[in-house]
Design an enzyme around this catalytic site. Structure first.
Site, short mmCIF file in Angstrom:
data_model
loop_
_atom_site.label_atom_id
_atom_site.label_comp_id
_atom_site.label_asym_id
_atom_site.label_seq_id
_atom_site.Cartn_x
_atom_site.Cartn_y
_atom_site.Cartn_z
N THR A 151 0.87 -1.34 0.09
CA THR A 151 -0.14 -0.02 -0.14
C THR A 151 0.91 1.13 -0.10
OG1 THR A 151 -0.39 -0.08 2.49
CG2 THR A 151 -1.89 -1.16 1.08
N THR A 188 -2.21 -2.84 7.59
CA THR A 188 -2.11 -4.10 8.17
C THR A 188 -0.86 -4.67 7.58
OG1 THR A 188 -3.51 -6.14 8.05
CG2 THR A 188 -2.92 -5.21 5.88
#
Lengths: 393, 393
Positions: A151, A188
């Site tokens: 990400t 995460t």
């Protein structure tokens, strides 16, 4: 002998992987965001998952599927965490598994699912279903897959090792994506570890659990625990080598610790990698509490960002950590420099300690002087850049 | 009837105070840094102190002295916390009490001590001993005292109330200094509350304990708990009014809550004041855990700084808080706007919720839907300015 090699998640025999662009976050700005890891042979599987009570749909589905102790594949995506999405989210996670299974010729229940990215947004499941068949599997695509699950990570994370034993050679490799809730809307840490060693499911579970405990469970960037954290291990036995458990554990440790350190170093806006080695605690739990209180103290982390070896903030954080503590027995070292002895500051020249705290990477040794228990944590500083990156979308 | 008046810590009859400059942090850059609060009559005393295991010397000495249930004065300083200073620090704190006692004609044991400022640095006790006799006591110096205990506070904090009862009038007033570990080298919150109400020591303890629980124990700026936090109440009975306990508690609540809100609003680099009203928890402890996890989440606080009503980070923080939680039962409101119902985002227009999160002050209502327990916390955002201010000395 354990030797680092290339190949990541496909370094072990009988593992293939591939990735593609499914336009998950934004079809108008496509990037590789969907990855598939596949074992050509049936594999035993073990996993560790976030202990957050708010568990994302892919975590729930993977926990269900891994209960059998076997799996053939993992499908992973970035750009959407599929968390806080209710029953629809669960359906979407199951559809991801089934789609991957159809392409690979295995049951949906043999596929595990990992997602990372925005929370609370419905998965574009149709685009994922269309995209999975386009993934080309190969034994050279590990780095591409490591990139597809990023990400706001700034670099892909992969590692593999080759282990020679008297009975033959086996391999362990893995890919991971960063921690620190990196994506603006929640993120995460995800990790897939593969091995061609022969191992029972019970032993794989034991080895993975131990390796995770001594790596991913020792890192903290901001103390926020994700809804999606997942570490999955697949062992397909393709090497036909059944190594002693201690050796397998050593190889898993090497892979997991390397990936964990990469995750910390790639924390958002991070400028320092700090190891806190806490010793002399009255119990194992106390050692963990004291070390984590230091690692998660906003003020301690700000001080490191400023190159300030602020021992007062360290004393303070341990004091409210819940760990047993006797101020007069505490020692603190910055690398090999004694800074605090018996709870009082030493006469070590301040400039010398500052020089250590100015480094990009340093180790702090803290001894509580109360017992024989220890715990080590890897953490970071807290920077203005971190705040800036997390102001919102 | 409770009415706000001027006068702070000297609004109550029979209380005097004064301050002076002792050059505690830096004799070359003197500022008012030493304050004395004195009751002309014997007073019952109660105090609440930091629960940090690392307790500063003044905290230890005040805990000893207050054990008698009586006190005549409080001597307070900024510029040095006298924490982590070992046996010498304890001696210094006792000498402060004795010096003040000598000037006032009371025993050192009747004087309480509060310090705030740098940690781990020996107190310049000679300068303090020389300075105390220079303090001129008056019943108009409360604001001056509130200024003398400031560290990086940007405004002094004082408040007083006048309470009419059928039996006569009594007063409660106080001064405080800011929280958030404001000083670069560690800080603290200090508060002195005075009243001319007649009250037994046991009742004062009860009233103060309750008022602190519902004010200072509900605020958090960075989750770091100081080594020096102290709240002291003195009641000298000069009004001859023995109010019903509920009314005294109401007056103490008004004073403590006003000071607590001032402290939060003056947090370092803070741009938002956020009230988190957590309801529907299965236990009182769960309500506290969930509310504090939201208030202390680095990521939630960064989102507020950016005006982002990031409900995913709120769900996530509650999920790891340790409180019982069923995702499907959670509701979240920003002011009166329903943002989450049954764990899922509503169709409230996002721009409307953003407009609330852009305010300088707003309230978030979170209902866990599991029980009847609630807890409210006052907190702030986390800004780049906060990090900048805490990089070091």
């Amino acid at each position: 002998m354990i030797e680092q090699i290339r190949g990541g998640v496909t370094a072990a025999a009988g593992f293939l992987c591939g990735s593609t662009s499914a336009g998950i976050k934004n079809p108008q700005a496509p990037r590789e965001d969907l990855a598939l890891v596949y074992s050509e042979l049936p594999a035993v599987a073990a996993g560790t998952f976030t202990t957050n009570l708010v568990k994302a749909a892919p975590v729930r589905v993977s926990m269900e599927h891994i209960a059998s102790g076997e799996a053939r594949a993992v499908v992973l995506n970035s750009g959407n965490a599929n968390a806080c999405t209710g029953p629809d989210g669960l359906k979407d996670a199951r559809r991801m598994a089934v789609s991957a299974g159809l392409v690979l010729g295995v049951a949906g229940e043999e596929v595990l699912v990992c997602s990372t990215g925005r929370i609370g947004v419905r998965m574009p499941i149709a685009r994922i279903e269309e995209s999975i068949p386009r993934i080309k599997l190969s034994n050279t695509a590990s780095l591409k897959c490591a990139k597809a699950i990023m990400t706001s990570d700034t670099f892909p994370k992969e590692i593999a090792v080759r282990v020679e034993t008297p009975k033959g050679v086996f391999h362990v490799g893995g890919i991971a994506k960063g921690a620190g809730m990196i994506d603006p809307n929640m993120a995460t840490m995800l990790c897939v570890i593969t091995t061609d060693a022969k191992v029972s499911q019970a032993d794989l579970k034991k080895v993975l659990g131990g390796a995770v405990e001594d790596s991913f469970n020792r890192i903290t960037i901001d103390g926020d625990m994700s809804t999606n954290d997942t570490v999955i291990a697949l062992a397909n036995g393709a090497s036909k080598v059944r190594p002693p458990l201690a050796l397998l554990r050593e190889a898993f440790d090497a892979v997991a610790q390397t990936l964990a350190r990469m995750i910390v170093k790639d924390g958002e806006g991070v400028t320092k990698f700090v190891e806190i080695a806490l010793t002399g605690a009255a119990s194992k739990e106390d050692a963990r509490k004291a070390a984590e209180a230091i690692a998660n103290s906003t003020l301690v982390k700000c001080a490191w960002a400023g190159g300030d070896p602020n021992w007062g903030r360290i004393m303070d954080a341990m004091g409210y950590s819940g760990a047993k503590l006797v101020e007069e027995k505490v020692s603190i070292d910055y690398e090999d420099l004694p800074l605090v002895r018996g709870g009082l500051v030493t006469d070590t020249p301040w400039k010398k300690v500052q020089a250590v705290a100015a480094r990009k990477e340093f180790r702090i040794g803290v001894d509580l002087g109360l017992g024989r228990f220890s715990h080590t944590v890897w953490t970071t500083d807290l920077t203005e850049e971190y705040v800036r990156l997390n102001l919102g979308e």
